[in-house]
Design a protein around this motif. Structure first.
Motif, short mmCIF file in Angstrom:
data_model
loop_
_atom_site.label_atom_id
_atom_site.label_comp_id
_atom_site.label_asym_id
_atom_site.label_seq_id
_atom_site.Cartn_x
_atom_site.Cartn_y
_atom_site.Cartn_z
N UNK A 1 -9.57 7.62 -1.91
CA UNK A 1 -9.21 9.04 -1.90
C UNK A 1 -9.75 9.66 -0.62
N UNK A 2 -8.88 10.31 0.12
CA UNK A 2 -9.27 10.86 1.42
C UNK A 2 -8.70 12.26 1.57
N UNK B 1 0.85 -1.19 0.00
CA UNK B 1 0.00 0.00 0.00
C UNK B 1 0.88 1.24 0.00
N UNK B 2 0.42 2.24 -0.69
CA UNK B 2 1.18 3.50 -0.74
C UNK B 2 0.19 4.66 -0.79
N UNK B 3 0.61 5.78 -0.21
CA UNK B 3 -0.23 6.98 -0.17
C UNK B 3 0.53 8.13 -0.82
N UNK B 4 -0.15 8.87 -1.70
CA UNK B 4 0.45 10.00 -2.40
C UNK B 4 -0.51 11.18 -2.37
N UNK B 5 0.03 12.34 -2.04
CA UNK B 5 -0.79 13.57 -2.04
C UNK B 5 -0.91 14.06 -3.47
N UNK B 6 -2.14 14.20 -3.96
CA UNK B 6 -2.37 14.62 -5.33
C UNK B 6 -2.03 16.10 -5.50
N UNK C 1 -5.77 19.49 -0.47
CA UNK C 1 -5.28 18.51 -1.43
C UNK C 1 -5.61 17.10 -0.94
N UNK C 2 -6.16 16.26 -1.81
CA UNK C 2 -6.55 14.90 -1.37
C UNK C 2 -5.34 13.97 -1.32
N UNK C 3 -5.47 12.92 -0.53
CA UNK C 3 -4.46 11.86 -0.45
C UNK C 3 -5.02 10.61 -1.11
N UNK C 4 -4.27 10.07 -2.09
CA UNK C 4 -4.71 8.90 -2.85
C UNK C 4 -4.00 7.66 -2.31
N UNK D 1 -6.74 6.42 7.81
CA UNK D 1 -7.37 6.60 6.49
C UNK D 1 -7.14 5.39 5.60
N UNK D 2 -5.99 4.71 5.77
CA UNK D 2 -5.68 3.55 4.94
C UNK D 2 -6.64 2.40 5.19
#
Length: 349
Positions: free
Chosen positions: A336-337, A296-301, A317-320, A345-346
């Motif tokens: 998307x959070x 799993x990985x989280x990236x700020x759009x 800015x959302x986090x994907x 959130x994950x």
């Protein structure tokens, strides 16, 4: 006894021919002969030989002739659709040159039994090619199985890949050209085995150390250690010194030591094991089946979300979040959070 055309036989302790591999080109029952082509001879032009069928069969029965195999080179094992167009054109052109003579049984028998064969020269003259070129094409055709593809160009065998070129008296390459007329340039220096041993000694002494001297400084130290007399005499005589150049030294440094050896010599063992060595294995080697491990990985759009009540209300800015299966590398979940990257959130993925 069956003696298939194009079959390969190995002769051993036979009084008919020298030991080695032979290909059967033709069985001529009218003259009671079998025409063999020697496969062990590596010259560009080789003639076949004719033997008595009865004598050859006797050798087979006495195990002096055994059926064997001949491995074709890799450039002949390529599928037709993978052969470059220019190679096919060249193959077809070569085949057209020998097609009129390679199937002439009388010529094949004469070529195997007689020293002089005027028919070969007459045919080459009619086809407007050199007789030696025609003989080389016939040799290639017979050696590789009397097949059209046997005449494919062997460009993969051309050149001297991996072979060391040795200069015999004259230096290799184009002559040196002075940049200015006033400055005399030294003659080309031919590297000998003694020079290579000096290079190796200097590299071990200065370059493959934790001090990390540059190759240029190593070269200068080598000149002081091994070529000081020549440099001193040349300066006193007002001429350029006859010593190896930095370019030659750099070239042979890469030839004498592998990249792995250079990296190991210039770093500590601990640093090499942690940061420099090649990685072994892969992250997916323990994931044999899909569903075993997930990543799993989280990236700020790089976008900003505004409220549906008005664009003046900025939400941020959302986090994907993306979840993939390690074995198949397929995406199995996405979320998307507006909450920052965290396990809280994950868990929504």
């Amino acid at each position: 006894m069956e003696l298939p055309r194009n079959s390969v036989w190995e002769l051993h302790d036979s009084d008919l021919a020298e030991d080695g591999l032979y290909r059967i080109l033709e069985l001529m029952h009218d003259v009671e002969s079998v025409v063999l082509f020697p496969l062990n001879q590596t010259s560009r032009s080789v003639r076949p030989l004719a033997l008595s069928i009865d004598a050859f069969i006797e050798n087979v029965k006495s195990l002096k002739a055994k059926k064997s195999e001949f491995n074709l080179p890799s450039f002949l094992l390529v599928a037709e659709e993978n052969i470059p167009e220019e190679h096919i054109v060249r193959r077809d052109k070569n085949y057209a040159l020998i097609e009129g003579i390679a199937f002439d049984r009388a010529f094949v028998f004469d070529y195997a039994t007689k020293k002089r064969v005027p028919h070969l020269a007459d045919y080459a003259r009619a086809m407007e090619i050199d007789r030696k070129v025609l003989a080389r094409l016939l040799t290639q055709y017979w050696r590789y199985g009397q097949d059209k593809s046997a005449l494919l160009p062997a460009f993969s065998l051309s050149g001297g890949l991996g072979k060391e070129r040795k200069a015999t008296g004259n230096p290799l390459g184009s002559p040196k050209q002075p940049r200015t007329v006033a400055v005399e340039r030294a003659a080309k220096y031919v590297i000998s085995d003694i020079d290579k041993s000096k290079f190796k000694k200097a590299l071990k002494k200065y370059y493959l150390k934790k001090t990390c001297l540059t190759l240029s400084k190593t070269y200068k130290n080598m000149l002081v250690d091994s070529y000081a007399d020549e440099v001193r005499i040349a300066h006193s005589c007002g001429r350029p010194p006859s010593v190896p150049t930095l370019k030659q030294f750099s070239y042979w440094a890469k030839k004498l030591f592998t990249k792995e050896e250079m990296v190991k010599g210039r770093t500590t063992e601990n640093d090499h094991l942690r940061n420099k060595r090649g990685l072994l294995g892969s992250v997916i080697q323990d994931s044999y089946l899909p569903g075993t491990h997930f990543e799993i990985d989280a990236t700020v759009a790089d976008v900003h979300i505004v409220s549906e009540l008005g664009s003046q209300h900025l939400l941020g800015r959302p986090t994907i979040y993306i979840v993939i299966d390690r074995a198949s590398r397929m995406i199995v979940g996405m979320h998307v959070s507006l909450y920052h990257a965290s396990w809280r959130a994950a868990r929504q993925v």
